[in-house]
Design an enzyme around this catalytic site. Structure first.
Site, PDB file in Angstrom:
ATOM      1  N   ILE A 166      38.520  45.711  42.360  1.00  0.00           N
ATOM      2  CA  ILE A 166      37.123  45.802  41.887  1.00  0.00           C
ATOM      3  C   ILE A 166      36.222  46.154  43.076  1.00  0.00           C
ATOM      4  O   ILE A 166      36.022  45.347  43.969  1.00  0.00           O
ATOM      5  CB  ILE A 166      36.658  44.469  41.271  1.00  0.00           C
ATOM      6  CG1 ILE A 166      37.576  44.056  40.118  1.00  0.00           C
ATOM      7  CG2 ILE A 166      35.193  44.577  40.814  1.00  0.00           C
ATOM      8  CD1 ILE A 166      37.267  42.684  39.548  1.00  0.00           C
ATOM      9  N   ARG A 167      35.710  47.359  43.093  1.00  0.00           N
ATOM     10  CA  ARG A 167      34.899  47.854  44.226  1.00  0.00           C
ATOM     11  C   ARG A 167      35.568  47.407  45.541  1.00  0.00           C
ATOM     12  O   ARG A 167      34.966  46.821  46.428  1.00  0.00           O
ATOM     13  CB  ARG A 167      33.476  47.310  44.159  1.00  0.00           C
ATOM     14  CG  ARG A 167      32.710  47.649  42.900  1.00  0.00           C
ATOM     15  CD  ARG A 167      31.250  47.212  42.951  1.00  0.00           C
ATOM     16  NE  ARG A 167      31.052  45.905  43.549  1.00  0.00           N
ATOM     17  CZ  ARG A 167      31.355  44.745  42.970  1.00  0.00           C
ATOM     18  NH1 ARG A 167      31.923  44.743  41.789  1.00  0.00           N
ATOM     19  NH2 ARG A 167      31.153  43.586  43.576  1.00  0.00           N
ATOM     20  N   HIS A 188      42.714  41.318  43.760  1.00  0.00           N
ATOM     21  CA  HIS A 188      42.395  39.973  43.264  1.00  0.00           C
ATOM     22  C   HIS A 188      43.572  39.341  42.524  1.00  0.00           C
ATOM     23  O   HIS A 188      43.616  39.374  41.288  1.00  0.00           O
ATOM     24  CB  HIS A 188      41.218  40.034  42.299  1.00  0.00           C
ATOM     25  CG  HIS A 188      39.932  40.489  42.891  1.00  0.00           C
ATOM     26  ND1 HIS A 188      38.947  39.627  43.299  1.00  0.00           N
ATOM     27  CD2 HIS A 188      39.461  41.732  43.159  1.00  0.00           C
ATOM     28  CE1 HIS A 188      37.917  40.306  43.776  1.00  0.00           C
ATOM     29  NE2 HIS A 188      38.206  41.587  43.717  1.00  0.00           N
ATOM     30  N   CYS A 208      39.484  40.684  48.885  1.00  0.00           N
ATOM     31  CA  CYS A 208      38.423  41.676  48.655  1.00  0.00           C
ATOM     32  C   CYS A 208      37.206  41.436  49.563  1.00  0.00           C
ATOM     33  O   CYS A 208      37.280  41.685  50.750  1.00  0.00           O
ATOM     34  CB  CYS A 208      38.068  41.700  47.172  1.00  0.00           C
ATOM     35  SG  CYS A 208      37.300  43.238  46.681  1.00  0.00           S
ATOM     36  N   GLY A 248      33.715  38.983  45.731  1.00  0.00           N
ATOM     37  CA  GLY A 248      32.294  38.830  45.366  1.00  0.00           C
ATOM     38  C   GLY A 248      31.525  39.912  46.085  1.00  0.00           C
ATOM     39  O   GLY A 248      31.879  41.090  45.959  1.00  0.00           O
ATOM     40  N   GLU A 249      30.532  39.531  46.849  1.00  0.00           N
ATOM     41  CA  GLU A 249      29.789  40.493  47.661  1.00  0.00           C
ATOM     42  C   GLU A 249      29.733  39.943  49.094  1.00  0.00           C
ATOM     43  O   GLU A 249      29.098  38.913  49.342  1.00  0.00           O
ATOM     44  CB  GLU A 249      28.376  40.700  47.122  1.00  0.00           C
ATOM     45  CG  GLU A 249      28.298  41.749  46.015  1.00  0.00           C
ATOM     46  CD  GLU A 249      28.947  43.094  46.400  1.00  0.00           C
ATOM     47  OE1 GLU A 249      29.605  43.694  45.535  1.00  0.00           O
ATOM     48  OE2 GLU A 249      28.826  43.512  47.579  1.00  0.00           O
ATOM     49  N   SER A 250      30.361  40.627  50.018  1.00  0.00           N
ATOM     50  CA  SER A 250      30.453  40.112  51.395  1.00  0.00           C
ATOM     51  C   SER A 250      29.074  40.007  52.040  1.00  0.00           C
ATOM     52  O   SER A 250      28.814  39.084  52.820  1.00  0.00           O
ATOM     53  CB  SER A 250      31.365  41.019  52.233  1.00  0.00           C
ATOM     54  OG  SER A 250      30.993  42.378  52.073  1.00  0.00           O
ATOM     55  N   GLU A 293      43.920  36.380  41.851  1.00  0.00           N
ATOM     56  CA  GLU A 293      43.356  35.314  41.004  1.00  0.00           C
ATOM     57  C   GLU A 293      42.925  35.820  39.629  1.00  0.00           C
ATOM     58  O   GLU A 293      42.662  35.041  38.725  1.00  0.00           O
ATOM     59  CB  GLU A 293      42.184  34.634  41.722  1.00  0.00           C
ATOM     60  CG  GLU A 293      40.887  35.406  41.753  1.00  0.00           C
ATOM     61  CD  GLU A 293      40.841  36.540  42.786  1.00  0.00           C
ATOM     62  OE1 GLU A 293      41.883  36.836  43.399  1.00  0.00           O
ATOM     63  OE2 GLU A 293      39.742  37.124  42.947  1.00  0.00           O
ATOM     64  N   ARG A 351      34.449  49.499  53.132  1.00  0.00           N
ATOM     65  CA  ARG A 351      34.001  48.839  51.896  1.00  0.00           C
ATOM     66  C   ARG A 351      33.978  49.851  50.759  1.00  0.00           C
ATOM     67  O   ARG A 351      33.854  51.044  50.971  1.00  0.00           O
ATOM     68  CB  ARG A 351      32.588  48.266  52.081  1.00  0.00           C
ATOM     69  CG  ARG A 351      32.494  47.156  53.108  1.00  0.00           C
ATOM     70  CD  ARG A 351      31.073  46.658  53.286  1.00  0.00           C
ATOM     71  NE  ARG A 351      30.560  45.999  52.073  1.00  0.00           N
ATOM     72  CZ  ARG A 351      29.339  45.440  52.018  1.00  0.00           C
ATOM     73  NH1 ARG A 351      28.522  45.519  53.051  1.00  0.00           N
ATOM     74  NH2 ARG A 351      28.939  44.815  50.918  1.00  0.00           N
TER      75      ARG A 351
HETATM   76  N1  LIG Z   1      35.440  42.521  44.352  1.00  0.00           N
HETATM   77  C1  LIG Z   1      34.881  42.414  45.572  1.00  0.00           C
HETATM   78  O1  LIG Z   1      35.014  41.391  46.276  1.00  0.00           O
HETATM   79  C2  LIG Z   1      34.003  43.565  45.988  1.00  0.00           C
HETATM   80  C3  LIG Z   1      33.643  43.585  47.456  1.00  0.00           C
HETATM   81  C4  LIG Z   1      32.305  44.230  47.679  1.00  0.00           C
HETATM   82  N2  LIG Z   1      32.310  45.646  47.231  1.00  0.00           N
HETATM   83  C5  LIG Z   1      31.838  44.153  49.147  1.00  0.00           C
HETATM   84  O2  LIG Z   1      31.726  45.194  49.780  1.00  0.00           O
HETATM   85  O3  LIG Z   1      31.612  43.067  49.649  1.00  0.00           O
END
Ligand SMILES: NC(=O)CC[C@H](N)C(=O)O
Length: 224
Positions: A151-152, A197, A91, A58-60, A199, A120
């Site tokens: 993903i990112r 991921h 991630c 997600g987004e940390s 999942e 990151r």
């Molecule tokens: N798919 C992800 O969990 C991306 C991580 C996100 N770019 C972060 O820095 O938190």
């Protein structure tokens, strides 16, 4: 007794982890010597009932801010630092668990658990996200064709304590220092992290099955 696997559901791709663990419980229950269940976790009461916790992608930054603003951060911190608990960060979960970040660190109060330095968005932005099949058979028996989605994604730039942290997977791609990109590791025998991921491997539950067998069940039996 039922072993409860929690999936942190503050933000991000938590439902996919729940579905994969549910499929493992249904399809592989004869291979697990304990009864297992999976729940989503949003507060300290739900967390208190868990033996294991998966922190999803997600987004940390968002995860960290939500945990702090809801007063949940200290419960999470204490839980992940308990050696009797089993933890898997994917991630953003890897970022949230790490002790050091080499970039975009200012807004993330991490859980200060994993003795690594993490970069990151190491592969670039969303457009550089990808799925590739990898051979993980060096640590997951016979798993030589797993579809890993990045993903990112972050990478582990530095292992701060090689005594406690073991690299599980390095990609061929090199970083600026010429070392392969570390995308999976474990700390002691109860903490797993992956940059990618599992999942999101829609029909493939081998990674989650391995996590249950090698981490959740083994750690539970260690303290039984
Ligand atoms: N798919 C992800 O969990 C991306 C991580 C996100 N770019 C972060 O820095 O938190």
């Amino acid at each position: 007794m039922t072993i409860v696997i929690g999936v942190l559901a503050l933000q991000g791709a938590f439902i996919e982890h729940v579905r994969h663990v549910e499929r493992c419980i249904v399809e592989n229950k004869d291979q697990y010597n304990e009864k297992l269940s999976v729940i989503t976790v949003r507060d300290k009461d739900q967390l208190a009932g868990c033996n294991a916790l998966v922190i999803p992608g997600g987004e940390s930054t968002s995860m960290s801010l939500i945990a702090q603003r809801t007063g949940f951060y200290s419960d999470l911190y204490n839980f992940v630092h308990d050696p009797k608990k089993t933890i898997w960060g994917t991630c953003a979960g890897l970022i949230f668990l790490s002790q050091q970040l080499s970039n975009e660190a200012k807004l993330v109060k991490t859980l200060d658990l994993l003795k690594v330095k993490v970069k990151r968005n190491a592969f670039g932005r969303q457009a550089q996200s990808f799925t590739q099949t990898y051979d993980f058979s060096s640590f997951i028996p016979n798993c030589n064709d797993f579809p890993a989605t990045f993903i990112r994604a972050p990478v582990i730039e530095k292992i701060l304590d090689p005594e406690e942290v073991q690299v599980l997977c390095k990609l061929e791609e090199k970083d600026n220092s010429g070392q392969g990109l570390i995308v999976a590791a474990k700390q002691n025998d109860n903490i797993l992290v992956t940059s990618f991921h599992p999942e999101l491997a829609e029909t493939d539950i081998r990674f989650h099955d391995w996590f249950i067998k090698e981490f959740v069940l083994k750690n539970f039996n260690r303290y039984k």
